[in-house]
Design a protein around this motif. Structure first.
Motif, PDB file in Angstrom:
ATOM      1  N   MET A   1       0.828  -1.209   0.000  1.00  0.00           N
ATOM      2  CA  MET A   1       0.000   0.000   0.000  1.00  0.00           C
ATOM      3  C   MET A   1       0.859   1.255   0.000  1.00  0.00           C
ATOM      4  O   MET A   1       1.981   1.259   0.503  1.00  0.00           O
ATOM      5  N   GLY A   2       0.332   2.310  -0.585  1.00  0.00           N
ATOM      6  CA  GLY A   2       1.014   3.605  -0.619  1.00  0.00           C
ATOM      7  C   GLY A   2       0.005   4.734  -0.546  1.00  0.00           C
ATOM      8  O   GLY A   2      -1.137   4.531  -0.118  1.00  0.00           O
ATOM      9  N   LEU A   3       0.440   5.909  -0.955  1.00  0.00           N
ATOM     10  CA  LEU A   3      -0.448   7.072  -0.965  1.00  0.00           C
ATOM     11  C   LEU A   3      -0.534   7.580  -2.411  1.00  0.00           C
ATOM     12  O   LEU A   3       0.465   8.018  -2.980  1.00  0.00           O
TER      13      LEU A   3
ATOM     14  N   LEU B   1      -5.526   6.412  -0.006  1.00  0.00           N
ATOM     15  CA  LEU B   1      -4.639   5.271   0.173  1.00  0.00           C
ATOM     16  C   LEU B   1      -4.760   4.387  -1.051  1.00  0.00           C
ATOM     17  O   LEU B   1      -5.868   4.170  -1.548  1.00  0.00           O
ATOM     18  N   GLY B   2      -3.674   3.857  -1.539  1.00  0.00           N
ATOM     19  CA  GLY B   2      -3.768   2.985  -2.706  1.00  0.00           C
ATOM     20  C   GLY B   2      -2.407   2.466  -3.113  1.00  0.00           C
ATOM     21  O   GLY B   2      -1.378   3.096  -2.843  1.00  0.00           O
ATOM     22  N   ALA B   3      -2.418   1.337  -3.769  1.00  0.00           N
ATOM     23  CA  ALA B   3      -1.177   0.729  -4.257  1.00  0.00           C
ATOM     24  C   ALA B   3      -0.897   1.259  -5.674  1.00  0.00           C
ATOM     25  O   ALA B   3      -1.739   1.941  -6.260  1.00  0.00           O
ATOM     26  N   PRO B   4       0.273   0.942  -6.232  1.00  0.00           N
ATOM     27  CA  PRO B   4       0.603   1.454  -7.571  1.00  0.00           C
ATOM     28  C   PRO B   4      -0.408   1.056  -8.644  1.00  0.00           C
ATOM     29  O   PRO B   4      -0.568   1.767  -9.632  1.00  0.00           O
ATOM     30  N   ASP B   5      -1.084  -0.069  -8.456  1.00  0.00           N
ATOM     31  CA  ASP B   5      -2.047  -0.502  -9.487  1.00  0.00           C
ATOM     32  C   ASP B   5      -3.217   0.461  -9.616  1.00  0.00           C
ATOM     33  O   ASP B   5      -3.906   0.465 -10.634  1.00  0.00           O
ATOM     34  N   VAL B   6      -3.431   1.269  -8.590  1.00  0.00           N
ATOM     35  CA  VAL B   6      -4.528   2.245  -8.647  1.00  0.00           C
ATOM     36  C   VAL B   6      -4.333   3.200  -9.823  1.00  0.00           C
ATOM     37  O   VAL B   6      -5.292   3.572 -10.508  1.00  0.00           O
ATOM     38  N   LEU B   7      -3.093   3.555 -10.093  1.00  0.00           N
ATOM     39  CA  LEU B   7      -2.821   4.491 -11.199  1.00  0.00           C
ATOM     40  C   LEU B   7      -3.265   3.908 -12.539  1.00  0.00           C
ATOM     41  O   LEU B   7      -3.855   4.603 -13.367  1.00  0.00           O
TER      42      LEU B   7
END
Lengths: 304, 463
Positions: B166-168, B289-295
Motif C-alpha cells: 500500500m502507498g499514498l 490510500l492505494g497501491a501502484p495498481d490504482v494508477l
C-alpha cells in the motif's frame, strides 16, 4: 341389463376423460408454469432448508450440523440490528407506502381532467430499473449538491445529512422505496376505486355525507379486500429490503441500515458461509410465511 | 406474490449451474484443438484438458489479444494440454457465483483470487493442495513473502501473480493548484492533513483526502492504515483482536481531524471500491490510500488522466499491507489437471519475458510498461532481476510517477490479510470508520472497544 348404479359408474370415467380432454390445453399451459415454479422456486426452497442444517464446501460430502448455522447467525452482533432495522423499515414503509398511494389514488379518482396524464406521471418511476431509481436518489441525497438539500436551502432550512447520518439513513431508504413503488400501488388502488358503483356515492351525497364521510363509509368498506391484500403484500415485500441498503449505504452508517436480507447476502457472498446465509433466510421465510398465512386466512374470511 | 425471497435465489444459485455467462470457448478465441482430441500426446504425456479464467474482456482489446496469443503458444509448447475454455467474466473473482460454479462443476480448473479471499478458500478446503507440484516451477524459489499468503500448515494452495504494498496515491495537478509541490508529496500524517486542508480550500467539490467507510472496504482500509502505523488487526495466533491500541486510535483520530476539524474530506461516503476510484478519477480529489495498481486502474477504468497521478510511500510506514491477487486450482481437478494448471500459471504470469511478463510485446501493443508491479520476486533473485531489467528496458510510462513509492517502500516489511475471516472482520471495522466520518461526536475509544468485543466474539465462535 345394466342397473342405474352401474351406468353411473361407467359414465363417471368417461365424463372425467372428457373433462380432461376439454382442458388439455389449459393443463399444458399449467405444466409450463408448474415446471418453472418447481425448478426456480420450490426446488431451491427445499435446498435452502437442507443447506441451513448442513456445513458444506461443495467439494467434500456435506456434514449435518443441526442448529449450528442458526447459532452462528444468532450470535452475530449484526443479527439484532438487522431485524430491528428490517422491522422499522417495514413499519415506516407501510406508513408511507400504504397511505400515500391510496391518497393519490383517491385524488386521481376524483379528478375530471388530465387523469390519464397524471396517472402516467405517477406510474413513471415503476418503469425505471430499480438500480437506476435507487442510484438517482444517491445524487438527490448528496449533502452538498443534492436536490433535496437545495430545496431545503430554497426555503432557508438547514440541509440534512440524509444517508450519512444514523438518524436519517433509514428513513432516507424508506423515501426511495416509497417513490419506487408508488406507481403500482396507486394504479391498483385506482382500479379498485373505479369498481365502486357511483350510485353508492350519489346516495351518500343525498344523505348529506361530506368527502371524509364518503371515504369512511363508502370507499374504505368497498375496497377493504384490496387494502388487505396490499397490506400483506407490502409487509412481505418490504421485509425483504435489500437493493436500497446494498446500493446506497452498504448497511451503514454504523449498521443503521443493515437489513436481514443484506446480512444474508454478506454471509452467502462476502463471508463465504452459504449455510449460515441459508439459515438466516429460513428464519425470514418462516416470518414471511406467518404473515402470508394470516393474509390467506383473512382474505378467505372476507371472500366467504 | 410480488417478489421472491432472496434466499431462494441464493439457493437457486447453488442449484443452478452458472453456464456459459461471460465465457467463450477456446476455439472462438483463436486456439486450436491439440493432441488431446486424438488420444495421443507428444512426449508420451497423457492428454489433459483444463479451463482458465480472467481472460481480459473484449473491451480491453490489446490485452485480450495477448492472452489469446498466449493460449495458442502455450498449447503449442505443451501439445498434450488443451485449454478448452477461457472465461472473460469480470470481476475475475466473483464471490456471488464462485460456490455455485464449484457445486455445479463449472468452476474453471485455474481460477483467479484476490488476496482478501485467499485465506477463506484455504480454510474451507475450496482450493487444491499444490505442494507436491511446486518443485516443477522454475521460479518458485525466487518468490518473495507474497507466497506466504497462499500457505497454510506448511502447504501451498495457490500462486501469487500480482503483488504490491500500500502507498499514498495523489493527484499532481490538484497539488499544483493548491500551491503544493507535487514532487515532494507528504511523508507524515501531519503533512497529509496539512495538504488535504489546502486542497479542500480550493473550493466547492475539492476533497483533500478520500476514504472508504462501508461494504467491508472501510475495514479493509482501516487495516491498511493500521498496518502502516505498526499495528495489527488480530494477534499472531489469530485468536484475539489486536487493534484497540494507540495505533488503532491514531488511525481514527487522524480521520476525525480531517473530516470534522479541517473539513478536508468532503461529506460524501464511499461505500464500495469503485466509488472512491471514480471520485479520484474525476480529478478533484487530492489523495487516497492505494497501491501502484490504482494508477493503472484510474487510467484504464475510471477516466483518470494518467499523467496527473502519482503514488508515493505510505506516510510513516512501519509495515505495508500486502495487496494483490493470484491463482488457485479447482480442488476437484485431477493431478494431471493440477500439473497442467500450474504450467499455465507459470507460462502466463510467472516467467520473465513470457506471457504477461513479456514487456517487449506489451510495449509494442501500447500497454503500460514500467509500473513497479507485479512485485513477486526478491530483488536479488534471478527472476526478480530479469523482470526488473526487462521492465526498465521497455518502460513506456514515466517512472517518476511511481518513484516515491518505490524508494519510500524499500525495506518496509509486507503484512498479510488478517486471517481467513478477514471479510467478517472488515465488516465489523466498517462501523468505527463510518462513525468517525459521519458523527462529529464519535467516541473513538468506545468504537474501538465495541469492535474489539465483536471481533473477539467472532474469533471465539470460529474456534
Amino acid at each position: 341389463m345394466s342397473t342405474p348404479v352401474a351406468d353411473r359408474k361407467q359414465r363417471q370415467p368417461t365424463k372425467r376423460r372428457r373433462s380432461v380432454k376439454r382442458n388439455l390445453t389449459a393443463y399444458g399451459f399449467l405444466c409450463g408454469a408448474l415446471i418453472c415454479f418447481a425448478f426456480f422456486s420450490w426446488y431451491p426452497m427445499v435446498w435452502e432448508v437442507i443447506l441451513s442444517f448442513q456445513q458444506t464446501n461443495f467439494v467434500d460430502p456435506p456434514v449435518w450440523v443441526g442448529l449450528e448455522n442458526f447459532r452462528t447467525v444468532f450470535n452475530d452482533p449484526a443479527f439484532a440490528p438487522a431485524w430491528i432495522n428490517t422491522a422499522l423499515f417495514t413499519l415506516l414503509a407501510l406508513l408511507c407506502g400504504y397511505a400515500i398511494p391510496f391518497v393519490i389514488a383517491l385524488v386521481l379518482n376524483e379528478l375530471r381532467h388530465a387523469r390519464a396524464y397524471l396517472r402516467f406521471i405517477v406510474y413513471l418511476p415503476v418503469m425505471l430499473p430499480p438500480a437506476v431509481g435507487v442510484l438517482l436518489f444517491q445524487w438527490f441525497y448528496d449533502p452538498d449538491y443534492g436536490l433535496f438539500n437545495q430545496i431545503l436551502g430554497f426555503f432557508s432550512l438547514p440541509g440534512l445529512q440524509w444517508l450519512n447520518s444514523t438518524s436519517t439513513a433509514l428513513i432516507s431508504l424508506v423515501i426511495v422505496s416509497t417513490w419506487m413503488n408508488l406507481g403500482s400501488g396507486t394504479l391498483i388502488y385506482l382500479a379498485a376505486l373505479q369498481t365502486i358503483p357511483s350510485e353508492l356515492y350519489e346516495a351518500a351525497e343525498l344523505d348529506g355525507a361530506g368527502l371524509f364521510k364518503r371515504i369512511r363509509h363508502v370507499t374504505i368498506p368497498q375496497t377493504k379486500l384490496i387494502l388487505l391484500v396490499m397490506l400483506m403484500l407490502q409487509i412481505v415485500a418490504t421485509m425483504q429490503v435489500f437493493i436500497e441498503p446494498y446500493l446506497l449505504t452498504g448497511g451503514g452508517p454504523e449498521d443503521a441500515t443493515i437489513s436481514v436480507v443484506y446480512l444474508m447476502y454478506q454471509y452467502a457472498f462476502n463471508f463465504g458461509n452459504l449455510n449460515a446465509g441459508n439459515a438466516l433466510g429460513l428464519m425470514l421465510m418462516i416470518v414471511l410465511m406467518t404473515f402470508s398465512a394470516i393474509y390467506l386466512r383473512l382474505s378467505r374470511d372476507n371472500t366467504v | 406474490m410480488k417478489s421472491r425471497k432472496l434466499s431462494m435465489l441464493l439457493a437457486a444459485a447453488i442449484a443452478l449451474t452458472a453456464a456459459g455467462c461471460g465465457s467463450s470457448d477456446s476455439n472462438s478465441s483463436g486456439t486450436a484443438p491439440t493432441a488431446s482430441s486424438s488420444g495421443t500426446a507428444a512426449g508420451g504425456e497423457a492428454p489433459v484438458s483444463i479451463t482458465v479464467n480472467c481472460m481480459p474482456p473484449k473491451t480491453n482489446a490489446a490485452q485480450r489479444a495477448t492472452f489469446e496469443e498466449d493460449i495458442a503458444a502455450f498449447q503449442k509448447l505443451y501439445p498434450h494440454i488443451t485449454i478448452s475454455k477461457a472465461t472473460d467474466a469480470f470481476p475475475c473473482y466473483e464471490p456471488r457465483t464462485f460456490e455455485a460454479k464449484l457445486a455445479g462443476g463449472e468452476l474453471e480448473t485455474v481460477f483467479y483470487v484476490n488476496f482478501p479471499n485467499v485465506g477463506r478458500l484455504m480454510e474451507s478446503g475450496q482450493a487444491a493442495d499444490l505442494t507436491p507440484y511446486t518443485s516443477e516451477l522454475k521460479t518458485f524459489a525466487d518468490y518473495n513473502s507474497s507466497l506466504d499468503l497462499f500457505k497454510k500448515d506448511g502447504k501451498v494452495y495457490g500462486l501469487p501473480t500480482d503483488g504490491y504494498g500500500m502507498g499514498l496515491v495523489y493527484n499532481k495537478e490538484v497539488f499544483t493548484k493548491a500551491g503544493l509541490d507535487p514532487n515532494t508529496p507528504p511523508k507524515t500524517w501531519a503533512e497529509v492533513q496539512a495538504a488535504a486542508k489546502k486542497i479542500a480550500g480550493l473550493g466547492a467539490g475539492y476533497v483533500g483526502f478520500g476514504e472508504y467507510s462501508g461494504n467491508n472496504v472501510g475495514g479493509w482500509h482501516f487495516t491498511a492504515s493500521l498496518y502502516g502505523r505498526g499495528g495489527s488487526v488480530i494477534t499472531d495466533d489469530g485468536t484475539k483482536a489486536a487493534f484497540n491500541t494507540p495505533e488503532g486510535k491514531a488511525v481514527l483520530e487522524n480521520l476525525k481531524q480531517m473530516r470534522w476539524a479541517d473539513n478536508s474530506m468532503g461529506s460524501r461516503l464511499y461505500i464500495d471500491w469503485p466509488a472512491l476510484m471514480k471520485a479520484m478519477g474525476a480529478g478533484k480529489m487530492g489523495m487516497m490510500l492505494g497501491a501502484p495498481d490504482v494508477l493503472i486502474g484510474l487510467r484504464n477504468d475510471f477516466g483518470g488522466k494518467f499523467e496527473n497521478y502519482a503514488v508515493t510511500a505510505l506516510p510513516e510506514a512501519k509495515s505495508l499491507f500486502n495487496g494483490g491477487a493470484g491463482y488457485m486450482i479447482n480442488p476437484k481437478s485431477t493431478p494431471e489437471q493440477i500439473k497442467a494448471g500450474i504450467k499455465w500459471i507459470e507460462y502466463e504470469f510467472l516467467t520473465p519475458g513470457k506471457g504477461q511478463l513479456d514487456y517487449v510485446r506489451a510495449k509494442g501493443a501500447d500497454l503500460t510498461v514500467g509500473q513497479p508491479y507485479p512485485d513477486l520476486y526478491g530483488a536479488d533473485t534471478p527472476s526478480g532481476q530479469a523482470v526488473n531489467e526487462l521492465r526498465k528496458a521497455n518502460a513506456n510510462i514515466d517512472a517518476a510517477q511511481f518513484a516515491g513509492w518505490v524508494e519510500g517502500s524499500k525495506g518496509i516489511p509486507a503484512k498479510a490479510e488478517p486471517g481467513p475471516y478477514a471479510q467478517e472482520i472488515y465488516k465489523i471495522l466498517d462501523t468505527p470508520m463510518s462513525a468517525v466520518l459521519t458523527r462529529q461526536d464519535a467516541n473513538i475509544d468506545q468504537l474501538l472497544a465495541d469492535a474489539e468485543t465483536k471481533v473477539n466474539s467472532l474469533l471465539t465462535s470460529k474456534g
